[in-house]
Design an enzyme around this catalytic site. Structure first.
Site, PDB file in Angstrom:
ATOM      1  N   LEU A 193       0.847  -1.192   0.000  1.00 19.31           N
ATOM      2  CA  LEU A 193       0.000   0.000   0.000  1.00 19.31           C
ATOM      3  C   LEU A 193       0.881   1.240   0.000  1.00 19.31           C
ATOM      4  O   LEU A 193       1.415   1.640   1.042  1.00 19.31           O
ATOM      5  CB  LEU A 193      -0.931  -0.015   1.213  1.00 19.31           C
ATOM      6  CG  LEU A 193      -1.937  -1.176   1.240  1.00 19.31           C
ATOM      7  CD1 LEU A 193      -2.660  -1.229   2.571  1.00 19.31           C
ATOM      8  CD2 LEU A 193      -2.932  -1.040   0.098  1.00 19.31           C
ATOM      9  N   GLU A 194       1.022   1.847  -1.167  1.00 23.41           N
ATOM     10  CA  GLU A 194       1.959   2.954  -1.314  1.00 23.41           C
ATOM     11  C   GLU A 194       1.343   4.306  -0.980  1.00 23.41           C
ATOM     12  O   GLU A 194       1.995   5.336  -1.133  1.00 23.41           O
ATOM     13  CB  GLU A 194       2.535   2.941  -2.732  1.00 23.41           C
ATOM     14  CG  GLU A 194       3.292   1.647  -3.018  1.00 23.41           C
ATOM     15  CD  GLU A 194       3.964   1.620  -4.373  1.00 23.41           C
ATOM     16  OE1 GLU A 194       4.008   2.682  -5.031  1.00 23.41           O
ATOM     17  OE2 GLU A 194       4.442   0.542  -4.770  1.00 23.41           O
TER      18      GLU A 194
END
Length: 566
Positions: free
Chosen positions: A391-392
């Site tokens: 999850l950037e």
């Protein structure tokens, strides 16, 4: 990491009021529920599992579409969305015999879902459920009149209610002896089982002339429909005996069952893949962005963990789904079989959540539960060994911890959990990603930080290092190694080629030097850690596809070096 966003269509909700009560009374509906028809009966419905899209079905006001999740069996199901003036009816006209008895059934999910038959020549029938949060079978029976040769079977929702889902519609009973079409196929022969693990088994059988598809039965219950002559059954319990049979289908009906085969799965404690002491992780792209298109079976043998990129967010907060990109021309059955084959070769295959454009949000207890439930469902469906968190756009450490612990409770001790945070996310133990990793240290497999696309960063000695150097890799990995993670939980994430990332590519020899510097104090640049970490896990790359496009240079250079580490 790159990611293609897919949208999810949802319905709107409004109050039914007195109109619903009046309408229900007028239809003379039967009670919902009922017993399913015998599996050996002929199903007269064409495309009953919506494996061929909406072929043979007509939906009012273009309300219907097909989806891959949820699907009761096979790879597709019907999803239809009512409107304020439309109940999203999807119907098919079926040839029947006069003066004959029939059973109509379907599996459904949603609120106010209806199943019925009209034009019977006697009493038209309908059945419904006010609420089916999971798959529920509706069933009803009717007899045809003296001159009836066709009936219309249908499903529908209710005006203004959310979308409903239906699958495996069946009208069983005598077919039309004089009607056109091919005969019912013969039963398949040559059913064999292979590549059994603790949770899955691969099946194959001989093709049947005139068949357009096949149904797989597990202990007498149909579990999936496929178009080819192979299937992988997942979600099985360890050390358990299962009986499998297969039938052949076409537009006329379904064959008798094949000769059964019995398979006992392996023991859960020692069977199946486990991550080696020193491991190489590679991301497999479920899309075509110019890299070499691969199937899971094409992934280079040097990769110990294969992260399937990516799962998609759904309309349910925290929940995810996965759909194979149609552009890959890769069937679900082949995908499952390839996963099982990799696992039989000792590899782990995990589903990756997120990517550059991923929008999964886990920020409260409900979304944490949805995340755990949906990821576990994907593990059961495809046979994934675990999950990768990529999850950037940030994460909430409290609720992501809660979600991963809930998943661990469901999946057991062999669950593989990997992470791929950006460099900035692992600069301090107080950062959300770092805190999450420390919170689940007892069940975490490895954190493969993306040491690219980041510019200059601080190392554990407080000095600033530029990306693309051995010092950058070693000094920043040292932050994690001294910040509380076990060396076995630290990996170096790098792009496989200059085309795979915007910046930060280093030659495979630099990755090898960095690993040697951290593990045994050799090959270092200007930074040399105050102690060594012989147990460091290994390295990761984005992606196996870009690696293949560059002639496998990354995996050929890094893989043997990692696997030779003591």
């Amino acid at each position: 990491m790159e990611h293609a966003i897919r949208s999810t269509r949802t319905g709107t909700r409004r109050r039914l009021g007195a109109l619903l009560a009046t309408a229900l009374a007028a239809t003379g509906l039967t009670a919902f529920g009922g017993s399913p028809a015998h599996a050996a009966d002929v199903n007269l419905v064409k495309n009953p599992g919506f494996e061929s899209g909406l072929s043979n079905w007509t939906c009012s006001s273009d309300s219907g579409t097909t989806v891959t999740s949820p699907a009761h069996s096979g790879t597709s199901a019907l999803k239809a969305t009512p409107a304020g003036s439309d109940d999203a009816q999807c119907a098919q006209t079926v040839t029947v015999r006069p003066n004959s008895s029939y059973t109509l059934s379907a599996w459904v999910q949603g609120s106010y879902v209806y199943l019925g038959a009209s034009g019977t020549g006697t009493t038209d029938v309908s059945t419904w459920t006010p609420s089916a949060s999971g798959w529920q079978q509706l069933s009803t029976t009717f007899s045809t009149g003296a001159n009836t040769t066709s009936v219309t079977v249908y499903t529908h929702g209710w005006y203004g209610q959310p979308a409903y889902v239906a699958d495996d519609v069946a009208l069983t009973g005598p077919g039309d002896p004089g009607g056109p079409g091919d005969p019912v196929p013969a039963a398949p022969g040559g059913l064999t089982a292979k590549a059994a693990s603790s949770s899955s088994v691969a099946l194959s059988w001989n093709p049947v002339s005139g068949a357009t598809g096949y149904n797989v039965y597990q202990d007498g219950t149909r579990t999936q429909s496929v178009s080819g002559t192979t299937a992988t059954v997942t979600g099985l319990a360890p050390s358990t005996s299962y009986r499998f049979e297969v039938t052949a289908t076409n537009a006329t009906g379904e064959s008798a069952k094949s000769t059964a085969v019995t398979v006992t799965t392996g023991a859960g404690s020692g069977d199946g893949p486990s991550v080696p002491k020193h491991a190489v992780t590679g991301y497999w792209q479920n899309f075509d962005n110019g890299a070499k298109v691969q199937r899971i079976s094409d992934v280079q043998s040097q990769y110990d963990i294969i992260a399937v990129a990516f799962a998609d967010a759904t309309a349910t907060p925290g929940a995810v789904s996965f759909t194979l990109d149609p552009a890959l021309n890769y069937s679900e059955a082949a995908f499952k079989a390839d996963i099982a084959a990799k696992q039989a070769a000792g590899k782990s295959v995990v589903i990756s959540i997120g990517g550059e454009k991923g929008s999964v949000s886990v920020n409260d207890a409900a979304s944490a539960a949805n995340f755990a439930d949906s990821v576990y469902a994907l593990m059961q469906k495809y046979g994934f060994n675990g999950v990768d968190i990529d999850l950037e756009n940030g994460l909430n450490p409290t609720y992501m911890t809660q979600a991963l612990r809930a998943l661990s409770a469901k999946a057991g001790s062999k669950l593989v959990i990997t992470m791929a945070p950006q460099t900035i996310d692992m600069q301090s133990p107080s950062a959300g990603y770092f805190r999450t990793a420390l919170n689940i240290k007892d069940i975490l497999t490895v954190v493969n930080t993306q040491f690219y696309n980041s510019g200059s960063m601080n190392g554990c000695d407080g000095k600033v290092y530029s990306q693309g150097t051995v010092d950058f890799l070693t000094a920043l990995a040292c932050v994690q190694l001294e910040g509380g993670l076990d060396p076995s939980q630290v990996g170096l994430g790098l792009p496989a080629s200059t085309r795979a990332a915007g910046s930060g590519y280093v030659a495979p020899s630099v990755v090898d030097d960095a690993l040697d510097c951290l593990a045994k104090g050799t090959g270092c640049g200007s930074f040399k850690p105050s102690r060594t970490y012989p147990g460091i896990r290994g390295a990761m790359t984005w992606s196996t596809n870009w690696d293949a496009a560059a002639g496998d240079a990354w995996s050929s250079g890094v893989g043997p070096h990692v696997h030779a580490m003591p």
